[in-house]
Enzyme design. Structure first.
Site, mmCIF file in Angstrom:
data_model
loop_
_atom_site.group_PDB
_atom_site.id
_atom_site.type_symbol
_atom_site.label_atom_id
_atom_site.label_comp_id
_atom_site.label_asym_id
_atom_site.label_seq_id
_atom_site.Cartn_x
_atom_site.Cartn_y
_atom_site.Cartn_z
ATOM 1 N N SER A 92 -36.174 13.217 -18.326
ATOM 2 C CA SER A 92 -34.799 12.701 -18.316
ATOM 3 C C SER A 92 -34.863 11.448 -17.407
ATOM 4 O O SER A 92 -33.645 10.720 -17.018
ATOM 5 C CB SER A 92 -34.083 13.643 -17.722
ATOM 6 N N THR A 94 11.617 5.473 -31.942
ATOM 7 C CA THR A 94 11.179 6.942 -32.603
ATOM 8 C C THR A 94 10.858 6.515 -33.970
ATOM 9 O O THR A 94 11.400 6.074 -34.566
ATOM 10 C CB THR A 94 12.064 7.989 -32.056
ATOM 11 N N HIS A 95 9.488 7.299 -34.293
ATOM 12 C CA HIS A 95 8.911 7.404 -35.539
ATOM 13 C C HIS A 95 8.772 5.710 -35.724
ATOM 14 O O HIS A 95 8.734 5.095 -37.046
ATOM 15 C CB HIS A 95 9.808 7.727 -36.538
ATOM 16 N N SER A 135 -10.318 -17.090 -34.674
ATOM 17 C CA SER A 135 -11.330 -16.489 -35.755
ATOM 18 C C SER A 135 -12.138 -17.775 -36.129
ATOM 19 O O SER A 135 -11.804 -18.961 -35.843
ATOM 20 C CB SER A 135 -10.174 -16.394 -36.788
ATOM 21 N N LYS A 167 -5.591 -18.013 -35.739
ATOM 22 C CA LYS A 167 -5.618 -16.756 -35.195
ATOM 23 C C LYS A 167 -5.755 -16.629 -33.715
ATOM 24 O O LYS A 167 -6.318 -17.403 -33.156
ATOM 25 C CB LYS A 167 -6.803 -15.865 -35.779
ATOM 26 N N ASN A 207 -6.429 -13.187 -31.679
ATOM 27 C CA ASN A 207 -6.581 -11.648 -32.017
ATOM 28 C C ASN A 207 -6.758 -10.912 -30.411
ATOM 29 O O ASN A 207 -7.554 -11.384 -29.807
ATOM 30 C CB ASN A 207 -7.815 -11.341 -32.767
ATOM 31 N N GLU A 218 -8.017 -4.027 -28.703
ATOM 32 C CA GLU A 218 -8.502 -3.095 -29.896
ATOM 33 C C GLU A 218 -9.634 -2.488 -29.391
ATOM 34 O O GLU A 218 -10.125 -1.303 -29.524
ATOM 35 C CB GLU A 218 -8.867 -4.096 -31.000
ATOM 36 N N TYR A 255 -29.391 28.653 -15.004
ATOM 37 C CA TYR A 255 -29.671 27.408 -15.731
ATOM 38 C C TYR A 255 -30.658 27.291 -17.095
ATOM 39 O O TYR A 255 -31.383 28.227 -17.189
ATOM 40 C CB TYR A 255 -30.783 26.526 -14.750
ATOM 41 N N GLN A 259 -29.418 19.551 -19.038
ATOM 42 C CA GLN A 259 -30.134 18.268 -18.658
ATOM 43 C C GLN A 259 -29.229 17.164 -19.490
ATOM 44 O O GLN A 259 -29.101 16.095 -19.135
ATOM 45 C CB GLN A 259 -31.574 18.113 -18.981
ATOM 46 N N LYS A 295 -25.855 14.741 -18.292
ATOM 47 C CA LYS A 295 -25.830 13.538 -17.756
ATOM 48 C C LYS A 295 -25.507 12.193 -18.458
ATOM 49 O O LYS A 295 -24.280 11.277 -18.342
ATOM 50 C CB LYS A 295 -27.165 13.143 -16.992
HETATM 51 N N1 ARG Z 1 -33.930 17.214 -15.063
HETATM 52 C C1 ARG Z 1 -33.387 18.553 -14.851
HETATM 53 C C2 ARG Z 1 -31.868 18.337 -15.359
HETATM 54 O O1 ARG Z 1 -31.445 17.373 -15.279
HETATM 55 C C3 ARG Z 1 -33.493 19.004 -13.353
HETATM 56 C C4 ARG Z 1 -33.570 20.465 -13.400
HETATM 57 C C5 ARG Z 1 -34.649 21.096 -13.930
HETATM 58 N N2 ARG Z 1 -35.034 22.313 -13.617
HETATM 59 C C6 ARG Z 1 -35.850 23.172 -14.658
HETATM 60 N N3 ARG Z 1 -35.750 24.403 -13.914
HETATM 61 N N4 ARG Z 1 -36.577 22.647 -15.114
HETATM 62 O O2 ARG Z 1 -31.197 19.654 -15.540
#
Ligand code: ARG
Length: 456
Positions: free
Chosen positions: A20, A152-153, A274, A280, A282, A287, A314, A319, A322
């Site tokens: 990661s 409205t509408h 454009s 134009k 825009n 948008e 966990y 992971q 994020k």
């Molecule tokens: N890179 C992992 C995450 O973002 C960290 C936690 C990893 N824990 C584990 N038991 N492998 O979740």
């Protein structure tokens, strides 16, 4: 880091799906701050020696400097930010680095890092939203008297003021800011010390690490601490709702700048031309703001779906919390900034707005209200009489105030010339003095009250 039990390294594809570091490197500052707080606590509790603690602190500072100065080599074979930092620390300070991970796990570590990151993101976003509110308040104040059609509408309904319309967004944004603050207050508990899931046998002080990292208190349950991501979901939900509000404003800007409406103009700073059509202009920023909100809503859905089937505690699925959160934060921050820029940039076209406000028999309700007040007519009957007058004007192809008194008296003989006072759009908006209504005087009160609430 777990060589003791393993005889060979991971398959190449294992490393690719598992690592990661390409995205969680964003957590480096939080990870190092968390480690420093943890190491200081371990020393204070007599769990590690103070000279080891000093080496760890200095080493972590050195790692941080390498990262800040772009000298740090983020390595995929070191999987994530936690292992990258710890492995580099070991290269820098030797065996003392191995004592840092006493009484903690990457599970509580990542939960702590991510909470710290989301906390900053929530603070940034509510600050930005407040800036957008300031821009809306300024425009609402400047144009408190500009009359425009309310819809409205998407059909003309009743005249309102431009200031009133903008203050509707201020009301939405104030709730958005409230949601972000609520989410922030709830997330501000520290998971560090929950360890893998069960807590630890070392005499740690979770209150000390929580305080050192600016948390209000430690989380109450170690299992929940490493299993839950509702703090990120709440942030994403608040960001999504904010995004929905901004997308509606963006949509209105797109409509309002069209040749058919011409309600507002944006300067060259917020429009593009454009390559083929020279005329134009825009509203691309509006948008794109409207479109980018899709990413934020997508991120909320992605994380909800990641979390919904996970048994405690966990699981590596987590992971995947994020990337969507980082992407959503980037998108929503860009959108709020662009919207603030557009709001400051736009100029309402007062004559066009006023003319449009009078179309579509927009003061028909004022006429019906006059019949109730002046003739003591029940509202339902007044509605019917007004409907017949509107039909007459429609048949003739003219507005209500272009009918003669005789025309109106042909439908309701008791009508007097005083009725014409209520048929102008200016009188219509000025009369709507009920609390929260569109009268310019009321809009000015709304603006003042919002400024007080937000300290602007
Ligand atoms: N890179 C992992 C995450 O973002 C960290 C936690 C990893 N824990 C584990 N038991 N492998 O979740």
């Amino acid at each position: 880091m777990w060589g003791g039990r393993f005889e060979r390294g991971p398959a190449e594809i294992m490393e690719r799906i598992n690592a990661s570091i390409d995205f969680d490197r964003k957590l480096h500052a939080q990870d190092i701050a968390g480690s420093k707080a943890h190491a200081a606590m371990l020393v204070a509790q007599g769990i590690i020696a103070s000279d080891d603690g000093e080496k760890i602190q200095a080493g972590l500072d050195a790692v941080k400097a390498e990262i800040d100065e772009g000298r740090f080599e983020f390595r995929r074979d070191r999987e994530d930010i936690h292992l990258n930092v710890e492995a580099r620390l070991a290269e820098l300070i030797g065996p003392a680095a191995g004592r840092l991970h006493t009484a903690r796990s990457r599970n509580d570590q990542v939960a702590t890092d991510f909470r710290l990151w989301v906390r900053d993101a929530a603070d940034r976003l509510s600050g930005q939203a407040t800036d957008l509110v300031a821009a809306l308040l300024d425009q609402a104040e400047t144009h408190a008297d500009v009359v425009m059609p309310g819809f409205t509408h998407l059909q003309v309904a009743q005249p309102i003021t431009f200031g009133h319309h903008l203050m509707a967004y201020v009301a939405m944004l104030e709730r958005d800011i409230g949601r972000l603050r609520d989410a922030r207050a709830r997330l501000n508990e520290c998971p560090l010390g929950a360890a893998a899931l069960a807590g630890t046998s070392f005499p740690i002080d979770r209150f000390a690490t929580a305080a050192a990292l600016g948390f209000d208190r430690p989380t109450a349950n170690s299992l929940d601490s490493v299993s839950s991501r509702d703090f990120a979901l709440e942030y994403l939900a608040a960001a999504s709702i904010l995004g929905v509000h901004l997308s509606r404003l963006a949509e209105e800007i797109v409509i309002w700048t069209s040749a058919q409406f011409r309600f507002i103009t944006l300067t060259d700073a917020f429009t593009t031309g454009s390559s083929i059509m020279p005329q134009k202009r825009n509203p691309d920023a509006a948008e794109l703001s409207r479109a980018k909100v899709g990413r934020v809503i997508g991120a909320l859905n992605a994380l909800l779906i990641v979390m919904k089937g996970l048994p405690l505690a966990y699981a590596k699925d987590m992971q995947e919390d994020k990337e969507p959160t980082f992407e959503a934060a980037e998108a929503i921050e860009l959108v709020v900034a662009a919207m603030a820029g557009m709001v400051r940039d736009m100029t309402p076209n007062a004559p066009v707005l006023k003319a449009a406000a009078g179309t579509g028999f927009s003061t028909a309700t004022d006429l019906a209200d006059w019949l109730v007040r002046a003739l003591n007519m029940p509202f339902r009957e007044a509605h019917h009489v007004t409907g017949r007058i509107v039909k007459l004007a429609e048949t003739r192809g003219i507005d209500l105030d272009a009918l003669s008194l005789a025309d109106m008296q042909g439908i309701e003989p008791r009508i007097t010339a005083a009725v014409f006072d209520v048929l102008s759009v200016d009188n219509s908006v000025a009369s709507r003095v009920s609390f929260g209504g569109t009268a310019p005087s009321g809009v000015r009160l709304q603006i003042a009250a919002a400024r007080t609430r937000l300290g602007l």
